[in-house]
Design a protein around this motif. Sequence first.
Motif, short mmCIF file in Angstrom:
data_model
loop_
_atom_site.label_atom_id
_atom_site.label_comp_id
_atom_site.label_asym_id
_atom_site.label_seq_id
_atom_site.Cartn_x
_atom_site.Cartn_y
_atom_site.Cartn_z
N THR A 150 -10.48 5.85 8.05
CA THR A 150 -9.77 5.80 6.80
C THR A 150 -10.54 5.80 5.59
O THR A 150 -10.26 6.23 4.60
CB THR A 150 -8.68 4.70 7.02
OG1 THR A 150 -8.00 4.77 8.03
CG2 THR A 150 -7.81 4.66 5.86
N ILE A 154 -10.61 8.18 2.36
CA ILE A 154 -10.24 7.77 1.07
C ILE A 154 -11.56 8.05 0.40
O ILE A 154 -11.40 8.59 -0.94
CB ILE A 154 -9.97 6.36 1.09
CG1 ILE A 154 -8.33 6.46 2.05
CG2 ILE A 154 -9.70 5.94 -0.39
CD1 ILE A 154 -8.15 5.14 1.94
N ASP A 156 -13.56 10.22 0.37
CA ASP A 156 -14.29 11.52 0.02
C ASP A 156 -15.81 11.65 0.27
O ASP A 156 -16.43 12.56 -0.28
CB ASP A 156 -13.75 11.85 -1.48
CG ASP A 156 -13.85 13.53 -1.71
OD1 ASP A 156 -13.35 14.28 -0.59
OD2 ASP A 156 -14.20 14.01 -2.63
N HIS A 183 -5.31 12.37 3.35
CA HIS A 183 -6.14 12.22 2.16
C HIS A 183 -6.96 13.27 1.68
O HIS A 183 -7.35 13.08 0.44
CB HIS A 183 -7.21 10.93 2.39
CG HIS A 183 -6.47 9.59 2.85
ND1 HIS A 183 -5.69 8.63 1.90
CD2 HIS A 183 -6.33 9.19 4.15
CE1 HIS A 183 -5.38 7.98 2.49
NE2 HIS A 183 -5.42 7.91 3.84
N ARG A 184 -7.00 14.35 2.47
CA ARG A 184 -7.78 15.76 2.13
C ARG A 184 -6.76 16.73 2.21
O ARG A 184 -5.71 16.81 2.68
CB ARG A 184 -8.94 15.78 3.30
CG ARG A 184 -9.91 14.71 2.89
CD ARG A 184 -10.87 14.68 2.31
NE ARG A 184 -11.95 13.71 2.44
CZ ARG A 184 -12.82 13.67 3.16
NH1 ARG A 184 -13.42 14.50 3.55
NH2 ARG A 184 -13.91 12.58 3.26
#
Length: 457
Positions: A150, A154, A156, A183-184
């Motif tokens: 995670t 998050i 990146d 998140h992507r």
Amino acid sequence: MQLSVIGIGPGSDAYLVPAARLALADADIVIGYHYYFQFISHLLKPGCVCLGRDLSEEEARAELAVNNCRPGTHVAVISSGDAGIYAMASLVYEYAARQQRTDIQLQTLPGISAFQAAAARLGAPIGHDFCCLSLSDLMTPWTTIEKRITAAAIGDFVTSLYNPRSQKRNWQLSRLRSIFLEHRAPTTPVAIVRQVTRPEETIHLTTLAELDVALVDMFCLVLIGNSQTYRFGEFLVTPRGYLARKPVTGPEIQDESFQQIRAELQRPDLSSADQWAAIRCIHSTADFEYEQLYYAQNQPLEYWHDYLTGGGVVITDVTMVQAGITKAYREQYGVEVLCYLNDERVAALAEQEGITRSQAGMRLAIAQHPNALFVVGNAPTALFELADQCQAGHCRPAGIIAAPVGFVNVVEAKLKIKTLSGLPLVIIEGRKGGSSVAASIVNAAFTLPQSLAPTRN
């Protein structure tokens, strides 16, 4: 006595570093996973003893290596890739420390890791911040692994995955894919590199949404790009920075600020024009609550853009609002921005009528410019005056921006303005507002075409 922990690279003899070659040629005993000996046996001296163990016997290999250290003997422990990355170095040093074997001359010789070799094959995927994750929960609890997954998603980070999938551990990669998709972007590039640098090497390029986990096994390394990674033919490229260069000029810094604000907005109900005005308010205050406080009716920004670029008139309640409206825009379109607060008639009118100077200034302005765009960023009494004059039919403004700040009568004045149906309005609800916020909304109307500019990817 010497104990060398040696990274032998990803497989090809060409990827074995010179220092590792010399150490292997000098070793008396070599210990490792038996599969790896095929890659280095031709480098060993005659009479060297090779002690192969199974893949799961890492701790037994470390113990065997330390216990075989005797005076005049050079023991080598081999690991594929780099010996310090998910490999034998930690286990060997830990066991030697527990046994207090300070008599052993320890050294670690680095190797080219699988993720480095895979990245090289892919071109330039790790040009920015990256991380490596192992999906094996044999030595690390899955709860810990999932936290790290995670965090990587998050954060990146370009992410390289070791131990991505085996016959028994066949669900972890699917779980990672689900977390990353939260998140992507689904189009995030993904590479599956199998048996990198070996004769059997294969490379499969795909995306996060289309990743087929069934193609992955323990001979694979999976690499997931970040939000900037893109495909160039059969290569993956991650730019060295999130911008071609860091913003340095005023316009560049402002544009980057707008992009960062836009990325954090929450309200799906705002039109692109109203969102642009909210962005400008947040930019002037660094307060994201303005997105929630923003209220608009009758498509005000679109109407005001046409009005202002056609050379309209703007009335402000205080000079601070007047000063905050960008001079270059005013001059470009020939817009008059007027404030009557310091008009020589104001003091006498205020005393004569028993009203505030702000009310008096607004009354004079309405008499001179009943169809102007009225912008209030300070005085709630000016808003009350404007609402009363509108209700009495003494003016029909091009619109009203109601953004006074404070405690007394501020909320009430804004609520009264909200009852003026049929007018283009923007209201900053509640107690917040101010001169800079009011001016920001006017500047948003001037620059409305920028609201349609594409967000950088």
